[in-house]
Design a protein around this motif. Sequence first.
Motif, PDB file in Angstrom:
ATOM      1  N   TYR A 120       0.716   8.439   7.679  1.00 49.21           N
ATOM      2  CA  TYR A 120      -0.707   8.113   7.562  1.00 49.21           C
ATOM      3  C   TYR A 120      -0.894   6.690   7.050  1.00 49.21           C
ATOM      4  N   ARG A 121      -0.110   6.316   6.011  1.00 47.91           N
ATOM      5  CA  ARG A 121      -0.244   4.985   5.439  1.00 47.91           C
ATOM      6  C   ARG A 121       0.213   3.900   6.432  1.00 47.91           C
ATOM      7  N   VAL A 122       1.290   4.171   7.157  1.00 50.22           N
ATOM      8  CA  VAL A 122       1.754   3.213   8.175  1.00 50.22           C
ATOM      9  C   VAL A 122       0.710   3.062   9.278  1.00 50.22           C
ATOM     10  N   PHE A 123       0.129   4.166   9.684  1.00 52.60           N
ATOM     11  CA  PHE A 123      -0.888   4.139  10.742  1.00 52.60           C
ATOM     12  C   PHE A 123      -2.102   3.322  10.301  1.00 52.60           C
ATOM     13  N   ILE A 124      -2.559   3.515   9.066  1.00 52.56           N
ATOM     14  CA  ILE A 124      -3.728   2.796   8.577  1.00 52.56           C
ATOM     15  C   ILE A 124      -3.453   1.308   8.507  1.00 52.56           C
ATOM     16  N   VAL A 125      -2.327   0.941   7.906  1.00 61.09           N
ATOM     17  CA  VAL A 125      -2.047  -0.480   7.687  1.00 61.09           C
ATOM     18  C   VAL A 125      -1.770  -1.200   9.001  1.00 61.09           C
ATOM     19  N   PHE A 126      -0.825  -0.693   9.746  1.00 57.82           N
ATOM     20  CA  PHE A 126      -0.456  -1.384  10.980  1.00 57.82           C
ATOM     21  C   PHE A 126      -1.515  -1.200  12.065  1.00 57.82           C
ATOM     22  N   GLY A 127      -2.228  -0.101  12.017  1.00 66.21           N
ATOM     23  CA  GLY A 127      -3.344   0.065  12.949  1.00 66.21           C
ATOM     24  C   GLY A 127      -4.410  -0.985  12.730  1.00 66.21           C
ATOM     25  N   ALA A 128      -4.691  -1.263  11.422  1.00 68.01           N
ATOM     26  CA  ALA A 128      -5.674  -2.307  11.120  1.00 68.01           C
ATOM     27  C   ALA A 128      -5.182  -3.670  11.591  1.00 68.01           C
ATOM     28  N   MET A 129      -3.890  -3.933  11.394  1.00 72.78           N
ATOM     29  CA  MET A 129      -3.333  -5.228  11.778  1.00 72.78           C
ATOM     30  C   MET A 129      -3.328  -5.412  13.293  1.00 72.78           C
ATOM     31  N   VAL A 130      -3.240  -4.354  14.061  1.00 69.32           N
ATOM     32  CA  VAL A 130      -3.254  -4.449  15.520  1.00 69.32           C
ATOM     33  C   VAL A 130      -4.685  -4.406  16.058  1.00 69.32           C
ATOM     34  N   TRP A 131      -5.512  -3.597  15.447  1.00 70.98           N
ATOM     35  CA  TRP A 131      -6.879  -3.373  15.967  1.00 70.98           C
ATOM     36  C   TRP A 131      -7.750  -4.616  15.856  1.00 70.98           C
ATOM     37  N   PHE A 132      -7.888  -5.187  14.694  1.00 66.27           N
ATOM     38  CA  PHE A 132      -8.844  -6.276  14.506  1.00 66.27           C
ATOM     39  C   PHE A 132      -8.425  -7.557  15.236  1.00 66.27           C
ATOM     40  N   PRO A 133      -7.167  -7.973  15.142  1.00 65.38           N
ATOM     41  CA  PRO A 133      -6.838  -9.226  15.841  1.00 65.38           C
ATOM     42  C   PRO A 133      -6.731  -9.064  17.355  1.00 65.38           C
ATOM     43  N   ALA A 163      -8.406 -12.218   9.829  1.00 65.60           N
ATOM     44  CA  ALA A 163      -7.857 -12.267   8.464  1.00 65.60           C
ATOM     45  C   ALA A 163      -8.871 -11.769   7.453  1.00 65.60           C
ATOM     46  N   VAL A 164     -10.162 -12.165   7.674  1.00 62.94           N
ATOM     47  CA  VAL A 164     -11.207 -11.714   6.745  1.00 62.94           C
ATOM     48  C   VAL A 164     -11.341 -10.200   6.804  1.00 62.94           C
ATOM     49  N   PHE A 165     -11.347  -9.680   8.011  1.00 65.25           N
ATOM     50  CA  PHE A 165     -11.464  -8.235   8.162  1.00 65.25           C
ATOM     51  C   PHE A 165     -10.258  -7.503   7.546  1.00 65.25           C
ATOM     52  N   LEU A 166      -9.037  -8.053   7.766  1.00 62.32           N
ATOM     53  CA  LEU A 166      -7.840  -7.429   7.180  1.00 62.32           C
ATOM     54  C   LEU A 166      -7.880  -7.504   5.658  1.00 62.32           C
ATOM     55  N   PHE A 167      -8.351  -8.623   5.135  1.00 64.05           N
ATOM     56  CA  PHE A 167      -8.460  -8.772   3.674  1.00 64.05           C
ATOM     57  C   PHE A 167      -9.406  -7.719   3.105  1.00 64.05           C
ATOM     58  N   VAL A 168     -10.518  -7.535   3.822  1.00 63.61           N
ATOM     59  CA  VAL A 168     -11.477  -6.523   3.364  1.00 63.61           C
ATOM     60  C   VAL A 168     -10.838  -5.132   3.410  1.00 63.61           C
ATOM     61  N   ILE A 169     -10.133  -4.846   4.495  1.00 61.70           N
ATOM     62  CA  ILE A 169      -9.495  -3.535   4.637  1.00 61.70           C
ATOM     63  C   ILE A 169      -8.462  -3.316   3.539  1.00 61.70           C
ATOM     64  N   THR A 211      -8.198  -4.827   0.723  1.00 61.35           N
ATOM     65  CA  THR A 211      -8.874  -4.771  -0.587  1.00 61.35           C
ATOM     66  C   THR A 211      -9.434  -3.372  -0.822  1.00 61.35           C
ATOM     67  N   LEU A 212     -10.043  -2.819   0.209  1.00 56.24           N
ATOM     68  CA  LEU A 212     -10.578  -1.460   0.073  1.00 56.24           C
ATOM     69  C   LEU A 212      -9.461  -0.451  -0.206  1.00 56.24           C
ATOM     70  N   ILE A 213      -8.337  -0.616   0.513  1.00 55.16           N
ATOM     71  CA  ILE A 213      -7.201   0.289   0.276  1.00 55.16           C
ATOM     72  C   ILE A 213      -6.701   0.123  -1.159  1.00 55.16           C
ATOM     73  N   TRP A 214      -6.547  -1.112  -1.579  1.00 58.63           N
ATOM     74  CA  TRP A 214      -6.054  -1.411  -2.930  1.00 58.63           C
ATOM     75  C   TRP A 214      -6.974  -0.845  -4.001  1.00 58.63           C
ATOM     76  N   LEU A 215      -8.313  -1.049  -3.802  1.00 58.17           N
ATOM     77  CA  LEU A 215      -9.285  -0.527  -4.767  1.00 58.17           C
ATOM     78  C   LEU A 215      -9.296   1.007  -4.763  1.00 58.17           C
ATOM     79  N   THR A 216      -9.128   1.576  -3.584  1.00 63.23           N
ATOM     80  CA  THR A 216      -9.127   3.038  -3.505  1.00 63.23           C
ATOM     81  C   THR A 216      -7.935   3.630  -4.244  1.00 63.23           C
ATOM     82  N   VAL A 217      -6.777   3.005  -4.064  1.00 67.19           N
ATOM     83  CA  VAL A 217      -5.584   3.481  -4.767  1.00 67.19           C
ATOM     84  C   VAL A 217      -5.763   3.348  -6.281  1.00 67.19           C
TER      85      VAL A 217
END
Length: 575
Positions: free
Chosen positions: A447-460, A495-501, A503-509
């Motif tokens: 799940y964590r790999v999917f969220i992180v790498f999915g975000a890195m592939v999806w937005f750019p 990059a801005v979108f990934l930073f936001v994502i 950051t949200l993950i970091w704050l959630t944890v």
Amino acid sequence: MMNVNSKQTIQEIQELVHDVVRTLSVESPDNLFECGQTSKGEYDWHLVGLIGGKEVGKSALVNALVGRPITKSTSSGPGTEKVVAYVHQSQMKSVSNFLESEVPGRFEVIEHDQDELDRQILLDLPDIDSHYSSHFETVRNLLRFILFPVWIQSVEKYADRQPMDLLRQVVQGNAPENFIYCLNKADQLENSVGKEALIELAQDYSNRISKSLLLNQPPTVHMISAVLPEKYDLPKLKKILSHQKGKQEIEASRKLAIRQYGTSLLGWISDQNLPNRVERLERIEEHLGGLLHQRIELPLSEDLLPSIHQDERVEGYLFRETFRARIQQWPIVRLFDSVCSPAIKWLNIGSVGGSEPTQTLSRSVIEKSFSEFGCSPVLSLQASFANCRSRFSQVGEIFAGLPLWEEKDSQICVADLKTRLREALDTSLSRARSVLEPGSNPFGALYRVFIVFGAMVWFPFCQPVLQQYLEEESLTDIPLLIVGLLGVSSLLSSAVFLFVIFTLIWLTVRWRTQRSVSRVLRSLRDEEIESNRGLEAAARDWGLTLLLPLEEEKKQIVRLEIERKRLEKELFAEG
């Protein structure tokens, strides 16, 4: 001969007396151990001993009893200086060996051939009130072997206190029923005041013996005159002593003697008032426990322990360690955390907590709480024990090994409390960390790999391509599309979108970790209280150690009293 059960019971009673002496720190009743009735198992004869003070006519009586002079009568000087034994010829060797082992060089053996007295040994002993230590030592060494004492007193000394005190001491090791009581020099009394005085004096002496020895009825007193062997009660006495007792009579008399000796030992234990001592210890415990409750227990439970629980560094430490473990499970995000952590520390955002290890943290938390504690535990301990010691004299002896009225010992005791609390806090932190430790669920990792790498592939990449496709319904110019995706504006936007994502993950944890730490701490504290663990249990156990010497003393005395009752029951059951 003493049977095995009786011997074992007497030995247990003697051991119990030693235990009482050690526990209560009282003087040992050595006189009781010296007079206890015993026997030499290898010999089949018994001893009849003439016991009396100086100038009461013991030697003259011995001569009158055997019908010939075997010992010299003395009216001045040291008196009878050695043991004179009147022995059947068949027992010469065994009696000589016995006397040599008990009173070496201080005896003389006179032989006779009266077969009807082959197992009865008649002893003339040195004066029991002699000023010569060797005389008294000789009598003392033989008293415990004499089964049938003949207690002799003269008419002019019968009311003296010292002989009666000596009799009372001797009777502690032998049954009064085994004694024969005589008043010598009856002829002198009759010549001076008349025959009627003999009966009156005998009755008075009998009453005195009965009162002194606490007998149920006055014993028989034989009025005799050694110089007139055919007059008064001497013929009757000779008849008694010329009758050799049978084995059953001897065994019965020995049982009485053993029971009397055991009763004397148990009586000495009873005189120590063990139940009263337990009651005094309970009063001391109640008084001292009340002082400690007011001055130590309440301040600890109401002020010190809550301050330890509420120390922010404890929760901060758990948060930091748990968050570090959890964030390491997120790819890429952990790099983001490494970059952001210095800024977080600089801005002082989030839970506090240093980087020290668990033991250092626990020590720091405990020391800080004690330094902010409203009252000094050392002074409170000293004051409580000093107060109790001034009120109860026993406290000084009971707590001799832990004199908490002294500053040094109180400091050591409080240091022990700090150690206990630190260890309890270390244990609590370890348990909390084990509960908060992230699991190794493979689905969570996916799940964590999917969220992180999915975000890195999806937005750019995926999102712009899909957007163009949806707008134009075709992907005609691939090179232009690739150049657009790799352009500065596109990359900055991604990059801005990934930073936001991230950051949200970091704050959630962080937020979930904070909630987990708070929830686990509350749960563990409730569980520790219910299961007698944690800081409260450590403080309570420490408080119990303060009263431990008192509790041990009380338990020991209770055990001694129970043992006394058991042995008393066994002794009379055997008797």
